[in-house]
Design an enzyme around this catalytic site. Structure first.
Site, PDB file in Angstrom:
ATOM      1  N   PRO A 183       0.842  -1.203   0.000  1.00  0.00           N
ATOM      2  CA  PRO A 183       0.000   0.000   0.000  1.00  0.00           C
ATOM      3  C   PRO A 183       0.874   1.248   0.000  1.00  0.00           C
ATOM      4  CG  PRO A 183       0.108  -0.939   2.207  1.00  0.00           C
ATOM      5  CD  PRO A 183       0.897  -1.868   1.310  1.00  0.00           C
ATOM      6  N   GLU A 255      -3.837   1.415 -13.633  1.00  0.00           N
ATOM      7  CA  GLU A 255      -4.951   2.369 -13.513  1.00  0.00           C
ATOM      8  C   GLU A 255      -4.346   3.689 -13.057  1.00  0.00           C
ATOM      9  OE1 GLU A 255      -7.892   1.713 -14.512  1.00  0.00           O
ATOM     10  OE2 GLU A 255      -7.844  -0.458 -14.636  1.00  0.00           O
ATOM     11  N   ARG A 288      -9.906  12.004  -6.177  1.00  0.00           N
ATOM     12  CA  ARG A 288     -10.352  10.755  -6.815  1.00  0.00           C
ATOM     13  C   ARG A 288      -9.795  10.805  -8.215  1.00  0.00           C
ATOM     14  NH1 ARG A 288     -16.664   9.838  -6.113  1.00  0.00           N
ATOM     15  NH2 ARG A 288     -16.032   7.718  -6.610  1.00  0.00           N
ATOM     16  N   CYS A 289      -9.397   9.637  -8.720  1.00  0.00           N
ATOM     17  CA  CYS A 289      -8.917   9.640 -10.104  1.00  0.00           C
ATOM     18  C   CYS A 289     -10.020  10.175 -11.005  1.00  0.00           C
ATOM     19  CB  CYS A 289      -8.493   8.253 -10.513  1.00  0.00           C
ATOM     20  SG  CYS A 289      -9.719   6.993 -10.148  1.00  0.00           S
TER      21      CYS A 289
HETATM   22  P1  NAD Z   1       1.745   7.545  -6.831  1.00  0.00           P
HETATM   23  O1  NAD Z   1       1.871   7.152  -8.242  1.00  0.00           O
HETATM   24  O2  NAD Z   1       2.627   8.589  -6.266  1.00  0.00           O
HETATM   25  O3  NAD Z   1       1.957   6.262  -5.867  1.00  0.00           O
HETATM   26  C1  NAD Z   1       1.213   5.091  -6.060  1.00  0.00           C
HETATM   27  C2  NAD Z   1       1.957   3.905  -5.474  1.00  0.00           C
HETATM   28  O4  NAD Z   1       3.181   3.704  -6.191  1.00  0.00           O
HETATM   29  C3  NAD Z   1       2.342   4.062  -4.014  1.00  0.00           C
HETATM   30  O5  NAD Z   1       2.106   2.850  -3.335  1.00  0.00           O
HETATM   31  C4  NAD Z   1       3.850   4.328  -4.097  1.00  0.00           C
HETATM   32  O6  NAD Z   1       4.542   3.926  -2.956  1.00  0.00           O
HETATM   33  C5  NAD Z   1       4.224   3.464  -5.266  1.00  0.00           C
HETATM   34  N1  NAD Z   1       5.543   3.766  -5.866  1.00  0.00           N
HETATM   35  C6  NAD Z   1       6.300   4.872  -5.713  1.00  0.00           C
HETATM   36  N2  NAD Z   1       7.456   4.761  -6.418  1.00  0.00           N
HETATM   37  C7  NAD Z   1       7.408   3.567  -7.045  1.00  0.00           C
HETATM   38  C8  NAD Z   1       8.283   2.886  -7.929  1.00  0.00           C
HETATM   39  N3  NAD Z   1       9.436   3.416  -8.325  1.00  0.00           N
HETATM   40  N4  NAD Z   1       7.918   1.677  -8.379  1.00  0.00           N
HETATM   41  C9  NAD Z   1       6.747   1.122  -8.015  1.00  0.00           C
HETATM   42  N5  NAD Z   1       5.871   1.723  -7.179  1.00  0.00           N
HETATM   43  C10 NAD Z   1       6.191   2.935  -6.701  1.00  0.00           C
HETATM   44  O7  NAD Z   1       0.198   7.927  -6.648  1.00  0.00           O
HETATM   45  P2  NAD Z   1      -0.500   8.575  -5.397  1.00  0.00           P
HETATM   46  O8  NAD Z   1       0.008   9.964  -5.267  1.00  0.00           O
HETATM   47  O9  NAD Z   1      -0.440   7.644  -4.228  1.00  0.00           O
HETATM   48  O10 NAD Z   1      -2.023   8.569  -5.910  1.00  0.00           O
HETATM   49  C11 NAD Z   1      -2.572   9.579  -6.676  1.00  0.00           C
HETATM   50  C12 NAD Z   1      -2.612   9.196  -8.143  1.00  0.00           C
HETATM   51  O11 NAD Z   1      -3.293   7.957  -8.322  1.00  0.00           O
HETATM   52  C13 NAD Z   1      -3.387  10.200  -8.972  1.00  0.00           C
HETATM   53  O12 NAD Z   1      -2.712  10.439 -10.171  1.00  0.00           O
HETATM   54  C14 NAD Z   1      -4.706   9.490  -9.238  1.00  0.00           C
HETATM   55  O13 NAD Z   1      -5.408   9.950 -10.356  1.00  0.00           O
HETATM   56  C15 NAD Z   1      -4.252   8.095  -9.367  1.00  0.00           C
HETATM   57  N6  NAD Z   1      -5.384   7.174  -9.189  1.00  0.00           N
HETATM   58  C16 NAD Z   1      -5.846   6.462 -10.270  1.00  0.00           C
HETATM   59  C17 NAD Z   1      -6.956   5.624 -10.125  1.00  0.00           C
HETATM   60  C18 NAD Z   1      -7.511   4.832 -11.288  1.00  0.00           C
HETATM   61  O14 NAD Z   1      -8.223   3.859 -11.038  1.00  0.00           O
HETATM   62  N7  NAD Z   1      -7.233   5.176 -12.530  1.00  0.00           N
HETATM   63  C19 NAD Z   1      -7.566   5.518  -8.881  1.00  0.00           C
HETATM   64  C20 NAD Z   1      -7.066   6.265  -7.823  1.00  0.00           C
HETATM   65  C21 NAD Z   1      -5.964   7.068  -7.986  1.00  0.00           C
END
Ligand code: NAD
Length: 481
Positions: A183, A255, A288-289
């Site tokens: 997570p 996603e 929210r996305c």
């Molecule tokens: P993020 O991309 O910063 O992080 C998401 C996850 O990726 C976290 O668990 C993080 O620890 C992990 N992560 C970080 N560096 C990584 C790496 N190098 N390799 C693999 N994993 C890594 O996103 P966030 O800020 O937590 O969430 C917000 C974003 O999520 C927004 O852009 C939102 O639109 C998107 N989102 C999309 C959906 C969808 O279904 N399309 C749903 C909800 C949120």
């Protein structure tokens, strides 16, 4: 304004490696965004933790019957429902989302479990008779779906600490897969609670491990480990594309971000459109996305629309997330609130008109209405992940479609009109995964297909049914008949 500091017992959390609680000397603090209080710590998992979790998962062959999976998922739903207030409070503490939002999220999670339980009972095999052509035979081909041979890695974002996680875990259980979950380091506590609920409901612990830690240290191993067959990721575009490149020859479901429009045509009911605009823009603090991130409004009713939107925005109670009367809590942290303030400030400097909000205190950012926004401004070109309502005016449906399709994203959309000729054009011509007429872009059932195209995703969908398909492969067998 004085700040109410809630009484918090700090949680010293452990990893869950196949159910075993594992502590590590290095930890990460989890803070309550509203007050900055530390509410818990989680271990910084090591590479060896990742490898061990993958090894155990890979070596385990789940043998749960459909009925077993149904029972576990239903029981988990009951346990979660019984702890709804506790779960909601925990999500609020780690995310700053209001209790109203997190109670709603806890309810949605129960829906996911209910749908996954019921889908576990459905045999989706097909039968093909082989005497369909002149060179046919007296045989039948049957299909069945099998879980993946290897492990599924799940990586989730902060914005729905429970719902994003359960949309990956429940379909994995329903299909007899083994999952290693990481997570968000910003909101890891609810995922650990969910794992405990599933173990208590009877899930064999080998089927789910939860690792917390610094993504820079452990994420790469989760993407490249030979025991991993699939990566399912929800998060931002930058990391999504990084994963697409790193997780070579693994199945990928990505996603990613969204920049969803609300399109208001000249025949729309202005009051309904403004109400949808406010709820689509401010629910979950705009994080929210599928939040409404741009409002494309026909110029003939834009003034009236903005007036009603401002009225709805003024009515949003924002502040203390723990106050049950609060509609909107904080965004995830002060940096996120500052980003909203910055892009709104830039838009104002470039000619947009501030009609409400743009006030920040720590991670609390007021719901904000910006009128006369132009499509090239950063506030609408990129995804602003916060409670901002930017209004762009247009003259024709062609312009509305071009504006809507004019960003890198393609997740969902919302259109306010009753005209069938408009509706058919929007459904055909918007380059998105979903078109909701007279509903917010985020509207869906937890069962229905959901997901985006372009930079919002590779087109593979989530939702319980689609996730169960992506977590399995189809095997065929044929028999003389
Ligand atoms: P993020 O991309 O910063 O992080 C998401 C996850 O990726 C976290 O668990 C993080 O620890 C992990 N992560 C970080 N560096 C990584 C790496 N190098 N390799 C693999 N994993 C890594 O996103 P966030 O800020 O937590 O969430 C917000 C974003 O999520 C927004 O852009 C939102 O639109 C998107 N989102 C999309 C959906 C969808 O279904 N399309 C749903 C909800 C949120």
């Amino acid at each position: 304004m004085s700040m109410h500091l809630p009484q918090i017992e700090i949680r010293r959390e452990a990893l869950r490696i196949a159910g075993e609680r594992v502590q590590r000397p290095e930890t990460i603090e989890v803070t309550y965004p509203y007050t900055g209080q530390v509410i818990g710590t989680v271990p910084r998992a090591t590479l060896e933790d990742v490898r061990r979790a993958c090894r155990i998962a890979r070596g385990y062959r789940p043998a749960l019957t459909r009925h077993d999976r149904y029972r576990i998922l239903m029981r988990a739903g009951e346990l979660l429902a019984a702890r709804r207030d506790e779960v909601s409070r925990l999500i609020t503490l780690e995310s700053g989302l209001s209790l109203k939002d997190t109670l709603y999220e806890a309810g949605r999670a129960s829906d996911v479990l209910l749908f996954a339980a019921n889908q576990a009972l459905v045999d989706d095999g097909q039968v093909f008779s082989c005497d369909l052509t002149h060179h046919g035979k007296s045989r039948k081909v049957y299909t069945l779906r099998e879980p993946l041979q290897g492990v599924i890695t799940a990586i989730t974002p902060f914005n729905h600490p429970l719902n994003q996680v359960i949309h990956k875990v429940a379909p994995a259980v329903a299909t007899n897969n083994r999952m290693v979950l990481k997570p968000s380091e910003k909101t890891p506590l609810t995922a650990l609670l969910l794992a405990d609920v599933l173990y208590e409901a009877g899930l064999p612990p080998e089927m789910l491990s939860v690792l917390t830690g610094e993504p820079r240290e452990i994420a790469d191993e989760m993407l490249t480990h030979p025991d991993v067959d699939m990566v399912t990721f929800t998060g931002g575009v930058a990391i999504g594309k990084h994963i697409a490149a790193r997780a070579a020859y693994k199945r990928q479901v990505l996603e990613l971000g969204g920049n969803d429009p609300l399109i208001v045509m000249e025949d729309a009911d202005v009051e309904e459109a403004a109400m949808l605009a406010a709820s689509g823009s401010y629910k979950n603090s705009g994080q929210r996305c599928t939040a409404i991130k741009r409002m494309l409004v026909h110029e003939s009713l834009a003034d009236r629309f903005v007036e009603r939107l401002v009225a709805h925005t003024e009515a949003v109670r924002h502040g203390d997330p723990m106050d049950p009367a609060t509609d909107m809590g904080t965004v995830i942290d002060e940096a996120a609130a500052r980003y909203c303030e910055q892009v709104v400030g830039e838009a104002i400097a470039e000619g947009a008109r501030l009609r409400h909000g743009n006030v920040r205190r720590g991670a609390l950012y007021a719901p904000t209405v910006l009128d006369h926004v132009r499509p090239e401004m950063a506030v609408v070109r990129q995804e602003t992940f916060g409670p901002v309502s930017p209004v762009i005016r247009f003259k024709t449906i062609e312009e509305a479609i071009a504006l809507s399709n004019g960003t890198a994203y393609g997740l969902s959309s919302s259109v306010c009109t009753n005209r069938l000729d408009y509706i058919t054009r929007f459904v055909r011509e918007l380059a998105v995964g979903s078109v909701n007429i007279r509903e917010v872009p985020g509207y869906r059932l937890e069962l229905t297909p959901f997901g985006g195209i372009k930079d919002s995703g590779l087109g593979y969908k989530e939702g319980v049914l689609e996730a169960m398909k992506s977590f399995t492969h189809t095997k065929t067998y044929s028999l003389p008949w």
